[in-house]
Design a protein around this motif. Sequence first.
Motif, PDB file in Angstrom:
ATOM      1  N   ALA A 175       0.768  -1.290   0.235  1.00 14.85           N
ATOM      2  CA  ALA A 175      -0.206  -0.052  -0.073  1.00 14.85           C
ATOM      3  C   ALA A 175       0.695   1.160   0.095  1.00 14.85           C
ATOM      4  CB  ALA A 175      -0.929   0.312   0.612  1.00 14.85           C
ATOM      5  N   PHE A 176       2.404   1.226   0.479  1.00 16.31           N
ATOM      6  CA  PHE A 176       3.039   2.405   0.707  1.00 16.31           C
ATOM      7  C   PHE A 176       3.780   3.069  -0.691  1.00 16.31           C
ATOM      8  CE2 PHE A 176       7.553   3.664   1.033  1.00 16.31           C
ATOM      9  CZ  PHE A 176       7.000   5.269   2.116  1.00 16.31           C
ATOM     10  N   ALA A 177       3.754   1.779  -0.920  1.00 10.65           N
ATOM     11  CA  ALA A 177       4.422   1.604  -2.515  1.00 10.65           C
ATOM     12  C   ALA A 177       3.560   2.386  -3.637  1.00 10.65           C
ATOM     13  CB  ALA A 177       5.138  -0.121  -2.166  1.00 10.65           C
ATOM     14  N   GLY A 178       2.202   1.516  -3.516  1.00  8.72           N
ATOM     15  CA  GLY A 178       1.749   1.975  -4.522  1.00  8.72           C
ATOM     16  C   GLY A 178       1.088   3.478  -4.337  1.00  8.72           C
ATOM     17  N   THR A 179       0.618   4.012  -3.263  1.00  4.91           N
ATOM     18  CA  THR A 179       0.517   4.750  -2.699  1.00  4.91           C
ATOM     19  C   THR A 179       1.526   5.928  -3.341  1.00  4.91           C
ATOM     20  OG1 THR A 179      -0.423   4.615  -1.418  1.00  4.91           O
ATOM     21  CG2 THR A 179      -0.255   6.951  -1.519  1.00  4.91           C
ATOM     22  N   LEU A 180       2.491   5.830  -2.817  1.00  4.11           N
ATOM     23  CA  LEU A 180       3.599   6.699  -3.873  1.00  4.11           C
ATOM     24  C   LEU A 180       3.819   6.405  -4.840  1.00  4.11           C
ATOM     25  CD1 LEU A 180       5.740   8.113  -2.323  1.00  4.11           C
ATOM     26  CD2 LEU A 180       7.690   6.638  -1.825  1.00  4.11           C
ATOM     27  N   ALA A 181       4.081   5.763  -5.571  1.00  9.00           N
ATOM     28  CA  ALA A 181       3.884   5.701  -7.517  1.00  9.00           C
ATOM     29  C   ALA A 181       2.997   6.693  -7.506  1.00  9.00           C
ATOM     30  CB  ALA A 181       4.005   3.978  -7.225  1.00  9.00           C
ATOM     31  N   THR A 182       1.739   6.269  -6.602  1.00 17.93           N
ATOM     32  CA  THR A 182       0.080   6.892  -7.534  1.00 17.93           C
ATOM     33  C   THR A 182       0.602   8.226  -7.340  1.00 17.93           C
ATOM     34  OG1 THR A 182      -1.101   5.044  -7.744  1.00 17.93           O
ATOM     35  CG2 THR A 182      -2.221   6.770  -7.752  1.00 17.93           C
ATOM     36  N   TYR A 183       1.053   9.221  -6.343  1.00 22.38           N
ATOM     37  CA  TYR A 183       1.039  10.326  -5.793  1.00 22.38           C
ATOM     38  C   TYR A 183       2.202  10.723  -6.884  1.00 22.38           C
ATOM     39  CZ  TYR A 183       3.150  13.899  -3.312  1.00 22.38           C
ATOM     40  OH  TYR A 183       3.010  15.433  -3.027  1.00 22.38           O
ATOM     41  N   LYS A 184       3.035  10.479  -6.959  1.00 28.89           N
ATOM     42  CA  LYS A 184       4.371  10.294  -7.974  1.00 28.89           C
ATOM     43  C   LYS A 184       4.107  10.296  -9.570  1.00 28.89           C
ATOM     44  CE  LYS A 184       7.779  12.003  -7.191  1.00 28.89           C
ATOM     45  NZ  LYS A 184       8.241  13.573  -6.576  1.00 28.89           N
ATOM     46  N   PHE A 185       3.233   9.028 -10.036  1.00 24.82           N
ATOM     47  CA  PHE A 185       3.281   9.356 -11.552  1.00 24.82           C
ATOM     48  C   PHE A 185       1.422  10.086 -11.627  1.00 24.82           C
ATOM     49  CE2 PHE A 185       0.909   6.996 -14.962  1.00 24.82           C
ATOM     50  CZ  PHE A 185       1.786   6.779 -15.744  1.00 24.82           C
ATOM     51  N   PHE A 186       1.448  10.508 -11.258  1.00 28.88           N
ATOM     52  CA  PHE A 186      -0.233  11.264 -11.254  1.00 28.88           C
ATOM     53  C   PHE A 186      -0.232  12.537 -11.054  1.00 28.88           C
ATOM     54  CE2 PHE A 186      -2.220   6.760 -11.599  1.00 28.88           C
ATOM     55  CZ  PHE A 186      -2.610   7.239 -12.871  1.00 28.88           C
ATOM     56  N   ASN A 187       1.167  12.780 -10.668  1.00 30.09           N
ATOM     57  CA  ASN A 187       1.464  14.390  -9.872  1.00 30.09           C
ATOM     58  C   ASN A 187      -0.070  14.707  -9.128  1.00 30.09           C
ATOM     59  OD1 ASN A 187       2.503  16.473  -9.896  1.00 30.09           O
ATOM     60  ND2 ASN A 187       1.717  17.083 -11.469  1.00 30.09           N
ATOM     61  N   ILE A 188      -0.403  14.073  -8.274  1.00 31.42           N
ATOM     62  CA  ILE A 188      -1.049  14.137  -7.382  1.00 31.42           C
ATOM     63  C   ILE A 188      -0.773  15.468  -6.727  1.00 31.42           C
ATOM     64  CG2 ILE A 188      -2.516  13.653  -4.919  1.00 31.42           C
ATOM     65  CD1 ILE A 188      -1.969  11.217  -6.399  1.00 31.42           C
ATOM     66  N   GLN A 189      -2.508  16.423  -6.319  1.00 34.52           N
ATOM     67  CA  GLN A 189      -2.301  17.514  -6.050  1.00 34.52           C
ATOM     68  C   GLN A 189      -2.887  18.023  -4.516  1.00 34.52           C
ATOM     69  OE1 GLN A 189       0.663  20.059  -6.620  1.00 34.52           O
ATOM     70  NE2 GLN A 189       1.049  18.512  -8.133  1.00 34.52           N
ATOM     71  N   VAL A 190      -2.654  18.127  -3.445  1.00 34.95           N
ATOM     72  CA  VAL A 190      -3.696  17.797  -2.306  1.00 34.95           C
ATOM     73  C   VAL A 190      -4.150  19.391  -2.098  1.00 34.95           C
ATOM     74  CG1 VAL A 190      -3.542  17.717  -0.076  1.00 34.95           C
ATOM     75  CG2 VAL A 190      -2.320  16.065  -1.394  1.00 34.95           C
ATOM     76  N   GLY A 191      -5.397  19.375  -2.266  1.00 31.07           N
ATOM     77  CA  GLY A 191      -5.976  20.770  -1.921  1.00 31.07           C
ATOM     78  C   GLY A 191      -6.751  20.730  -0.918  1.00 31.07           C
ATOM     79  N   ASN A 192      -7.006  22.668  -0.215  1.00 33.23           N
ATOM     80  CA  ASN A 192      -7.862  22.229   0.573  1.00 33.23           C
ATOM     81  C   ASN A 192      -8.909  20.853   1.186  1.00 33.23           C
ATOM     82  OD1 ASN A 192      -7.496  23.285   3.958  1.00 33.23           O
ATOM     83  ND2 ASN A 192      -9.565  24.668   2.734  1.00 33.23           N
ATOM     84  N   LYS A 193      -9.502  20.669   0.160  1.00 30.02           N
ATOM     85  CA  LYS A 193     -10.692  20.260   0.475  1.00 30.02           C
ATOM     86  C   LYS A 193     -10.861  18.605   0.546  1.00 30.02           C
ATOM     87  CE  LYS A 193     -14.282  23.617  -2.127  1.00 30.02           C
ATOM     88  NZ  LYS A 193     -14.941  22.885  -3.442  1.00 30.02           N
ATOM     89  N   PHE A 194      -9.592  18.397  -0.277  1.00 32.80           N
ATOM     90  CA  PHE A 194      -9.329  17.194   0.559  1.00 32.80           C
ATOM     91  C   PHE A 194      -8.756  16.961   1.734  1.00 32.80           C
ATOM     92  CE2 PHE A 194      -6.149  13.467   0.047  1.00 32.80           C
ATOM     93  CZ  PHE A 194      -7.009  13.058   0.273  1.00 32.80           C
ATOM     94  N   ARG A 195      -7.832  17.896   1.981  1.00 30.09           N
ATOM     95  CA  ARG A 195      -7.172  18.012   3.031  1.00 30.09           C
ATOM     96  C   ARG A 195      -8.121  18.672   4.347  1.00 30.09           C
ATOM     97  NH1 ARG A 195      -3.888  21.496   2.106  1.00 30.09           N
ATOM     98  NH2 ARG A 195      -5.156  23.660   2.297  1.00 30.09           N
ATOM     99  N   THR A 196      -8.936  18.808   4.278  1.00 27.85           N
ATOM    100  CA  THR A 196     -10.318  18.888   5.014  1.00 27.85           C
ATOM    101  C   THR A 196     -10.744  17.872   5.489  1.00 27.85           C
ATOM    102  OG1 THR A 196     -10.671  21.153   4.822  1.00 27.85           O
ATOM    103  CG2 THR A 196     -12.396  20.337   5.908  1.00 27.85           C
ATOM    104  N   PHE A 197     -11.698  17.260   3.891  1.00 24.01           N
ATOM    105  CA  PHE A 197     -12.216  15.685   4.262  1.00 24.01           C
ATOM    106  C   PHE A 197     -11.733  14.797   5.409  1.00 24.01           C
ATOM    107  CE2 PHE A 197     -11.895  11.743   2.814  1.00 24.01           C
ATOM    108  CZ  PHE A 197     -13.280  11.385   3.048  1.00 24.01           C
ATOM    109  N   VAL A 198     -10.016  14.762   5.160  1.00 25.67           N
ATOM    110  CA  VAL A 198      -9.430  13.481   5.601  1.00 25.67           C
ATOM    111  C   VAL A 198      -9.094  13.674   7.070  1.00 25.67           C
ATOM    112  CG1 VAL A 198      -7.112  12.939   5.905  1.00 25.67           C
ATOM    113  CG2 VAL A 198      -8.025  12.883   3.320  1.00 25.67           C
ATOM    114  N   ILE A 199      -8.905  15.580   7.589  1.00 29.34           N
ATOM    115  CA  ILE A 199      -8.861  15.548   8.724  1.00 29.34           C
ATOM    116  C   ILE A 199     -10.067  15.187   9.810  1.00 29.34           C
ATOM    117  CG2 ILE A 199      -8.677  17.041  10.706  1.00 29.34           C
ATOM    118  CD1 ILE A 199      -6.967  18.551   7.929  1.00 29.34           C
ATOM    119  N   ALA A 200     -11.934  15.885   9.320  1.00 30.27           N
ATOM    120  CA  ALA A 200     -12.802  15.320   9.011  1.00 30.27           C
ATOM    121  C   ALA A 200     -13.310  13.729   9.345  1.00 30.27           C
ATOM    122  CB  ALA A 200     -13.787  15.898   8.535  1.00 30.27           C
ATOM    123  N   ALA A 201     -12.229  13.427   8.667  1.00 30.24           N
ATOM    124  CA  ALA A 201     -13.063  11.753   8.499  1.00 30.24           C
ATOM    125  C   ALA A 201     -11.949  11.197  10.128  1.00 30.24           C
ATOM    126  CB  ALA A 201     -11.766  11.091   7.318  1.00 30.24           C
TER     127      ALA A 201
END
Length: 294
Positions: A175-201
């Motif tokens: 899961a760690f390797a897959g998440t890191l690869a996805t983060y880098k390959f798709f150049n995921i940009q973390v927005g405030n809405k996503f951050r707020t959702f994760v924090i609330a969850a």
Amino acid sequence: MQSNNPVFRRSDAFNGASANAYGNQTYPGNGAAHQSYGQTPGHGEPQYGAPTITGRPMTIDSVVQKTAISLAVVIVFATITWWYTGDIKSDSAEAQQNMGALYGALMIGSLGAFALSMVNSFKRVVSPALVIAFCALEGIALGAFSKFIDAVFVADNTSISGNIVVQAVIGTFAAFAGTLATYKFFNIQVGNKFRTFVIAAMFGMVGLGLLEMVLGAFGNQIGLFGFGGMGLLFAIGGLVLGVFMLILDFDFVEKGVAAGIDERESWRAAFALTVSLVWIYTNLLRILAIFSQD
């Protein structure tokens, strides 16, 4: 820069007052799964700041090294706990005594790790010694929890490849390797809405967990930590949330390295990543245990 995450929020290096070369907000990583968050007044999003450098700047290599040390401590103490508590699968008096020691290790490790997670999350200057102490106690708790699951859900003639504890360990690093690869390959940009959702969850799951503990003291559990349908849903939600927490960690570390914060903060990042991986492992182990039932 100002972070919403308590692990990074208490750090002077992560929370300067001026904008960095990017002129953008910071992105929080994950801390202990049981925390409190704040935001920059008047903006609603954290800001990069000018870090105070007292030594070498943090690098990806320094984060990897400190994280490797932290995880090694967790694994070593989990292994020691596993072997020290002896046989618990038989019906002998010794096995019953060992089971009592196992529960004691689980309680001491869990409560100690929770207490130190609070200290590490809100401590302004990161302490490598406290991070290592947290990892040691977390290892004790994980070793005890894993052995309990192994005793209940793994048959004596089960091969290593079929051992759900081994599967959970492999799945966690996958899961760690897959998440890191996805983060880098798709150049995921973390927005405030996503951050707020994760924090609330995260807050929601921690709150439900505490509610389950209180109800459990009166014999009225909801079943969130059980091995039935409710427990499965809760564990799957926790696993997904753990992956989201890793994304926040990766993003924050990447931006922190770009901002040139002090290398000492590598320990703070290592602590956050360790918490995320422990979160993923425990939920994945519960899922495997539930599906392994007859």
